[in-house]
Design an enzyme around this catalytic site. Structure first.
Site, mmCIF file in Angstrom:
data_model
loop_
_atom_site.group_PDB
_atom_site.id
_atom_site.type_symbol
_atom_site.label_atom_id
_atom_site.label_comp_id
_atom_site.label_asym_id
_atom_site.label_seq_id
_atom_site.Cartn_x
_atom_site.Cartn_y
_atom_site.Cartn_z
ATOM 1 N N GLY A 18 0.814 -1.213 0.000
ATOM 2 C CA GLY A 18 0.000 0.000 0.000
ATOM 3 C C GLY A 18 0.842 1.255 0.000
ATOM 4 O O GLY A 18 0.629 2.172 -0.801
ATOM 5 N N ASP B 84 16.914 -5.014 -8.657
ATOM 6 C CA ASP B 84 16.019 -5.359 -7.547
ATOM 7 C C ASP B 84 14.587 -5.138 -8.013
ATOM 8 O O ASP B 84 14.199 -4.023 -8.362
ATOM 9 C CB ASP B 84 16.329 -4.477 -6.333
ATOM 10 N N ALA C 66 9.846 -3.503 -5.746
ATOM 11 C CA ALA C 66 8.679 -2.619 -5.855
ATOM 12 C C ALA C 66 8.240 -2.397 -7.298
ATOM 13 O O ALA C 66 7.501 -1.456 -7.578
ATOM 14 C CB ALA C 66 8.973 -1.281 -5.188
ATOM 15 N N ALA C 67 8.650 -3.273 -8.201
ATOM 16 C CA ALA C 67 8.327 -3.065 -9.617
ATOM 17 C C ALA C 67 6.827 -3.054 -9.851
ATOM 18 O O ALA C 67 6.278 -2.172 -10.521
ATOM 19 C CB ALA C 67 8.986 -4.147 -10.464
ATOM 20 N N GLY C 68 6.122 -4.043 -9.287
ATOM 21 C CA GLY C 68 4.678 -4.106 -9.470
ATOM 22 C C GLY C 68 3.955 -2.942 -8.821
ATOM 23 O O GLY C 68 2.981 -2.416 -9.369
ATOM 24 N N ASP C 69 4.438 -2.533 -7.647
ATOM 25 C CA ASP C 69 3.804 -1.410 -6.956
ATOM 26 C C ASP C 69 4.014 -0.107 -7.721
ATOM 27 O O ASP C 69 3.104 0.725 -7.815
ATOM 28 C CB ASP C 69 4.368 -1.285 -5.540
ATOM 29 N N SER D 203 12.414 1.597 -11.857
ATOM 30 C CA SER D 203 12.468 1.106 -10.468
ATOM 31 C C SER D 203 13.308 -0.157 -10.340
ATOM 32 O O SER D 203 14.020 -0.323 -9.344
ATOM 33 C CB SER D 203 11.055 0.867 -9.926
#
Length: 306
Positions: free
Chosen positions: A43, A249, A252-255, A285
């Protein structure tokens, strides 16, 4: 450009990250070579992405009354994020994630939900005015499912555009699918939700069609380095290629993708153009270490030329 209001409802974590040559097998102890702490939670990651992309954001989340929470709220406020709906609760710790990353950028993550587990149907009920006033609602599945499903229903009935990134994957009630305007699973999450293993265009179309039959209007299946499959309510059925970069890394790629996608939609971009914008953001990212620290600014995304 439109300036629609976006609400992100979801988790906030403190991430503890260890980088090593490979990920440990069961029972194996390995020596890492780089450690750092960072702020995370799906989130919060998506909220930061929305904020960095210039979205008009309100973030609803539960935290503990501890040093982790105090510092991250202060930092978010300094960056201009609306933290008025980030609630600190008594007698519970802020969520914690233990993350291991290998030299190829692959990761495995163990999460202690802590305060995130308090984001229940009862808590969401107290936030309904914010959900109903939003133009877009973006959620994940790292908080209790009853809260997510209530939020989707109430927001939909108020004509808020509901986006669910079903990660980490959990079964959703069939009752909630008709309230979802856009669902954005990856290949693994798609298989858990539909029973269909996504390996090519045909299997992606079959999975997306099943989700639409359940009531979802639009489907975007993220395919990692292959891009994303878009199946829209108006008949688009297309794999939209991403951008190849040197991945360090993928945490957080999807976020980053989901936050950027939501901002693009809130500004009136088409689904296809929104996916391309999100591809640029997520490509940047994965070329950096960390979760929120890897999320690019709006200017960086617009200047990305690959």
């Amino acid at each position: 450009m439109l300036n629609n209001k976006i609400v992100v409802l979801g988790s906030t974590n403190q991430d503890l990250v260890n980088k090593s040559s490979h990920l440990p097998k069961k029972g194996e102890t390995i020596i890492g070579y780089e450690f750092f702490s960072a702020r995370g939670g799906k989130g919060a990651n998506q909220a930061v992405a929305v904020s960095k992309m210039g979205g008009k954001l309100s973030f609803i989340s539960c935290l503990g009354k501890d040093d982790f929470a105090n510092q991250l709220i202060a930092d978010y406020q300094q960056s201009g994020m609306d933290t008025s709906k980030m609630v600190q609760l008594e007698d519970v710790a802020t969520g914690l994630a233990l993350i291991m990353v290998d030299e190829q950028g692959c990761n495995c993550i163990s999460v202690a939900p802590n305060a995130n587990a308090m984001l229940t149907k009862a808590f969401v009920t107290e936030q309904l005015d914010s959900l109903r006033q939003a133009d877009y609602l973006l959620m994940q599945l790292e908080t209790p499912i009853d809260g997510v499903e209530l939020a989707a229903k109430e927001a939909h009935q108020a004509n808020t555009y509901v986006i669910i990134n079903p990660a980490p994957a959990k079964p959703l009630s069939d009752d909630v699918y008709p309230y979802i305007d856009l669902i954005t699973p990856n290949e693994t999450e798609t298989e858990i939700l539909t029973g269909i293993k996504v390996t090519d265009h045909a299997s992606a179309e079959a999975a997306a069609t099943l989700l639409q039959q359940k009531g979802v209007k639009n489907v975007i299946i993220t395919l990692g380095e292959k891009g994303a499959y878009l199946q829209s309510a108006d008949g688009i059925k297309e794999i939209i290629a991403g951008f190849r970069v040197d991945a360090k890394d993928t945490t957080a790629a999807g976020d980053t993708f989901n936050g950027a996608l939501t901002v693009a939609l809130s500004e009136g971009k088409s689904l296809r153009d929104a996916v391309l914008f999100a591809h640029r953001a997520s490509a940047i990212s994965v070329s950096r270490m960390g979760a929120q620290s890897s999320i690019p600014s709006r200017e960086e995304v617009e200047q990305f030329n690959h």
